[in-house]
Motif scaffolding. Structure first.
Motif, PDB file in Angstrom:
ATOM      1  N   GLY A  84       0.793  -1.221   0.000  1.00 41.82           N
ATOM      2  CA  GLY A  84       0.000   0.000   0.000  1.00 41.82           C
ATOM      3  C   GLY A  84       0.828   1.275   0.000  1.00 41.82           C
ATOM      4  N   TYR A  85       2.146   1.139   0.233  1.00 38.52           N
ATOM      5  CA  TYR A  85       3.001   2.333   0.198  1.00 38.52           C
ATOM      6  C   TYR A  85       3.834   2.340  -1.072  1.00 38.52           C
ATOM      7  N   ASP A  86       4.091   3.520  -1.616  1.00 39.66           N
ATOM      8  CA  ASP A  86       5.150   3.555  -2.619  1.00 39.66           C
ATOM      9  C   ASP A  86       6.466   3.614  -1.841  1.00 39.66           C
ATOM     10  N   PHE A  87       7.549   3.288  -2.526  1.00 40.01           N
ATOM     11  CA  PHE A  87       8.831   3.081  -1.857  1.00 40.01           C
ATOM     12  C   PHE A  87       9.248   4.286  -1.004  1.00 40.01           C
ATOM     13  N   ASN A  88       9.114   5.485  -1.567  1.00 42.50           N
ATOM     14  CA  ASN A  88       9.573   6.675  -0.844  1.00 42.50           C
ATOM     15  C   ASN A  88       8.779   6.928   0.435  1.00 42.50           C
ATOM     16  N   THR A  89       7.480   6.677   0.370  1.00 38.14           N
ATOM     17  CA  THR A  89       6.656   6.841   1.568  1.00 38.14           C
ATOM     18  C   THR A  89       7.043   5.811   2.612  1.00 38.14           C
TER      19      THR A  89
END
Lengths: 471, 483
Positions: B336-341
């Protein structure tokens, strides 16, 4: 005017270990994440250890591309966050402050009617790989494989000196030839050679194209982009400076990111690798390894009577090139080239089909022999190729299965013809008067002989009739 | 049995059979039991100390070949990897990181039959000068538990001073060995960059830092240096040291030797007590026949700024890998997260000092600012190297107080800048890659003051000789009575 520059990433596939650790450079043969160690996984406390062979191999390339060689070189860190990058920085080369950081710079290569200038050649580490696996309609899994992490990559950056696909193909074919001949890399291995392209028209902004996996696609991508940009220009629209991805399936380029979204890589010097002095002795030793005159592949194969168009088709694709070169023995060059460029290309037109194909150079060699000795009809080749691609069976097995093999050898054919001539003695006399006679005779012979090339029958028949008439 | 002895005394006693390795280890464990609640030197303690001590005793009994440490109980800063042992770097980010290999210094000590008592407390990722920034709680100064022990190798200094170990390995990026050595009244040596392998030392600012010994005496520092120094195929930055024996010939005559005192390192921000102590040290050296001269070294005024700029930039890069992907102690489903988040969520678990330096470190080398700060800092670094070399052509060593201020109480220095000023005199040797040593010199109101000596790269022998001479003439009591 169209200006195109290339950035070619090429793995040093011929050295044993990765750029900064002793893991296997040949990452392809391992199960995921089994070709890794604390160094290439970036485990805390580990340090990169420079592979001297990688320096030597990339230096050899720089020299072969007529580059200037810096007295000292060093490495830098390109800082950005990405899951395939275990340290979240890539060790690469980049000129910063007053310090030079490359393997070679200001080189040049002569292709037909043109000089392509090389901006720089640099050494860097390959990241790992990300595989997306669909686990259901709604969700997919992101899997990271670090086997490739730390493999040596040499990057060749050209000036925007290309103006069309022909020049690009000529250059890339020269380059891959060079890499093979100097034992630097095998560019035909999947993913071993990757090319990014910069394209701009006149004074408009430049577009960077990434994610292009074959020379065949490169050509399509360049063509697409030239048309796309030209349309913008004719409609008086501003071309944005941006990076675009090549969509292999849809055969179009799509927007990846705009200039304002470009990452700031915050380069700093990689202090864990002290600066490397490149000795004049090493340079002269390496120079001796370079053959005096490496001609481009194209001009080399032109000598074998292969047409320009056919050669372009083959050399623009590494798979076809590889196949052609494995089957090539000089004599059969023209046959092999024609089979590939006119027949095979219809069936093996995607990377997927190419990788699944069971056809080998041996098939082509045998086919060429059969063509040369007139033992096979030219127009049956397609059928045979189709079988070979799917089954991998030998040409002779396929011929037997298709019952296309000539059931008669020339001796038996000769007897049949003799019999027909004898039985149609009266007709033969009219052969010069009525042109239908010869066709009638051929038909009669073919009925008895089966599947024989008409050309063979005509030749033999003509000789025999001449003799017969003289009698 | 006295546990408050030096390595040389220990080795002699074990050889003579005055006590066994096991008996001594038990004594060290007893000290730990007694003081650890108060002082908190350690993040983790080795459960197998007695077992390992017994094995060495067995070796001695059966007259097997034995390494020269003979079971010396040594503590190790928790940013140096020991195979199979948790290495936290004082950070939550590495709370579950078990090192899969031995640092080179650890392999060398194992070969010489040292016993690792435990992993010592430190400022998170070695960023700090007080050990207050450890994610595992602060360490206290054995001379007065209301005072900071210095840092970042605070736990190491405390363990040696309180005899919770016989000696220790710390790491020094801008004074992290010498500063706590000075505050806790032990000897701390920051060697020449490249003399000791950094393989297995978790990087903070990799162009500056070195592992080094923290001991009760100069001789003990030389003893450890003999074991851990030398070129290493696992660290490309190491250099050949000619197999120097640092222990031999320590006692030399200082007559007509030249000592320089850099005026800028004794400036207006320095504590009067510290300055007076330094003048005393100068007199002591003059008593020994050395010639002392004040010199001006203007560029030193920029050293601290250059140091913080360079180290922050390197830290930003070195710590980027702590993203919970390959290792990391956090259960955070990436779904559910993109990598940066995802990684910014993880990186919120860094302490505030680390976050501060990471932010600076992200900014410093960014395009548009790299020329204004980073490149200027690198220029200052080159200038310092050149000018210090010139000075050291005229002087054998340079003398200064190790820290320009007295040890202070917890929470006394609240703003970062006044905290950074503590490093004023120590950063020079890190920026120039030269060796420096801090030696206990005197006490003021029961709080230690240390003196620092610096010299040319690879001249550790000379440095140790000067330090030995000062140690001999001061002859102070080094054993705190812990209240």
């Amino acid at each position: 005017m169209i200006k195109i520059g290339l950035e070619i990433h090429c793995q040093l596939t011929t050295i044993k270990s990765k750029l900064f650790c002793s893991c296997d450079s040949n990452h392809r043969k391992y199960k995921p994440n089994l070709n890794t160690c604390p160094i290439c996984l970036g485990i805390p406390g580990t340090l990169p250890l420079i592979n001297k062979n990688a320096i030597k191999k990339s230096l050899l390339l720089a020299l072969a591309l007529n580059c200037k060689i810096p007295e000292k070189t060093l490495f830098c860190r390109k800082n950005y966050f990405y899951p395939d990058l275990p340290k979240n920085f890539q060790i690469t080369q980049f000129n910063m402050e007053d310090k030079h950081s490359s393997i070679g710079y200001e080189g040049h290569v002569a292709i037909e009617n043109k000089i392509i200038n090389i901006n720089r050649i640099q050494l860097e580490e390959d990241p790992g790989r990300i595989n997306y696996v669909k686990i259901s309609d709604k969700s997919k899994l992101t899997l990271i494989d670090y086997n490739r992490s730390g493999v040596s990559l040499v990057e060749i950056v050209t000036q925007p000196d290309f103006s069309n696909n022909v020049e690009i193909k000529e250059f890339l074919s020269y380059l891959s030839n060079l890499l093979i001949q100097l034992d630097i890399s095998d560019p035909t291995l999947p993913g071993a050679m990757r090319t990014d392209v910069n394209i701009s028209i006149d004074d408009h902004n430049k577009i960077e194209l990434k994610n292009i996996n074959s020379i065949h696609d490169l050509e399509k991508a360049v063509d697409f982009e030239i048309v796309r940009q030209s349309n913008f220009i004719t409609r008086n629209l501003q071309i944005q400076q941006e990076t675009r991805h090549w969509d292999e399936k849809r055969k179009i380029t799509t927007l990846a990111r705009r200039k304002e979204d470009e990452q700031d890589y915050r380069y700093i010097i990689e202090q864990d690798i002290p600066s490397i002095t490149i000795s004049p002795y090493l340079i002269s030793k390496l120079k001796n390894k370079i053959p005096e005159n490496i001609k481009s592949k194209k001009s080399h194969y032109m000598k074998f009577g292969i047409s320009n168009q056919v050669l372009d088709t083959i050399l623009s694709d590494l798979y076809y090139t590889r196949l052609f070169e494995s089957a090539f023995d000089g004599q059969n060059a023209k046959n092999i080239a024609n089979i590939i460029a006119t027949d095979l290309i219809r069936y093996l037109n995607t990377d997927e089909k190419k990788s699944k194909s069971k056809l080998t150079a041996t098939h082509l060699i045998r086919l060429s022999e059969l063509i040369d000795t007139n033992k096979i009809k030219r127009d049956l080749i397609k059928n045979i190729l189709r079988q070979a691609i799917v089954t991998g069976n030998s040409i002779d097995v396929i011929l037997n299965e298709l019952k296309l093999h000539k059931t008669l050898d020339e001796d038996k054919l000769s007897i049949i013809i003799d019999n027909v001539i004898e039985s149609e003695h009266d007709l033969i006399k009219k052969i010069n008067i009525n042109p239908n006679v010869i066709n009638y005779l051929i038909g009669k012979i073919m009925k008895k002989a089966g599947n024989v090339q008409p050309k063979t029958i005509i030749n033999l028949l003509n000789t025999k009739i001449k003799l017969n008439v003289k009698k | 049995m006295n546990s408050k002895i030096t390595i040389s005394q220990y080795v002699e006693s074990v050889k003579n059979g005055d006590f066994t390795v096991e008996e001594f280890s038990l004594q060290i464990l007893e000290n730990i039991n007694k003081f650890e609640k108060k002082l908190h030197s350690y993040i983790s303690i080795n459960d197998d100390i007695i077992k390992q001590a017994k094995m060495i005793d067995l070796k001695i009994k059966s007259q097997e070949k034995l390494g020269q440490c003979m079971g010396v109980p040594i503590s190790i800063k928790d940013n140096i990897c020991i195979h199979g042992i948790k290495t936290t770097c004082g950070s939550k980010l590495l709370k579950n990181f078990i090192a899969p290999y031995d640092a080179t210094v650890i392999s060398k000590l194992k070969k010489e039959d040292a016993i690792f008592v435990g992993k010592t407390n430190m400022d998170e990722f070695a960023m700090g000068s007080t050990t207050e920034f450890s994610a595992y709680g602060l360490s206290r100064n054995p001379w007065n538990v209301d005072y900071v022990p210095g840092g970042s190798s605070g736990g190491s200094a405390v363990s040696v001073s309180s005899s919770e170990s016989l000696c220790s390995l710390g790491s020094d990026t801008g004074g992290s060995i010498r500063n706590p050595a000075s505050f806790c009244s032990v000897v701390g040596l920051k060697p020449t960059y490249g003399l000791i392998s950094r393989f297995g030392l978790i990087s903070y600012a990799n162009s500056m830092e070195q592992i080094g010994p923290m001991t009760k005496t100069v001789k003990d520092a030389a003893f450890l240096l003999n074991i851990i120094a030398g070129i290493d195929s696992k660290d490309n930055t190491t250099v050949y040291n000619n197999n120097e024996n640092y222990l031999s010939n320590l006692d030399i005559d200082l007559k007509n030797k030249k000592i320089g005192i850099i005026s800028e390192m004794m400036g207006k921000d320095a504590d009067k007590k510290v300055l007076n102590a330094t003048y005393e040290a100068i007199s002591k050296f003059e008593e020994l026949g050395a010639k002392c001269d004040f010199i001006s070294f203007n560029t030193v005024n920029y050293a601290l700024a250059a140091y913080y700029i360079i180290t922050s930039a390197e830290a930003g890069s070195n710590l980027a890998r702590f993203d919970n992907v390959i290792y990391g102690g956090f259960k955070l489903d990436a779904n559910g997260y993109d990598f940066n988040t995802y990684i910014s969520k993880i990186r919120k678990n860094f302490g505030k000092e680390v976050i501060r330096r990471m932010i600076i470190g992200g900014f410093i080398p960014s395009s548009g600012y790299v020329g204004r700060y980073f490149i200027k800092a690198l220029k200052i670094k080159s200038k310092l190297i050149m000018e210090l070399n010139k000075i050291l052509n005229n002087f054998d060593v340079v003398l200064s107080p190790t820290v320009p201020v007295m040890p202070f109480k917890f929470g006394e220095k609240q703003d970062s800048l006044s905290m950074y000023l503590i490093d004023l005199n120590t950063v020079l040797s890190n920026l120039t890659g030269t060796p420096a040593i801090s030696i206990p010199f005197k006490f003021d109101n029961g709080l230690p003051i240390g003196m620092q000596l610096m010299t040319k790269a690879m001249q550790e022998k000379l440095l140790l000789q000067f330090a030995y001479a000062l140690e001999k003439i001061t002859n102070i009591n080094n054993i705190p009575s812990i209240n």
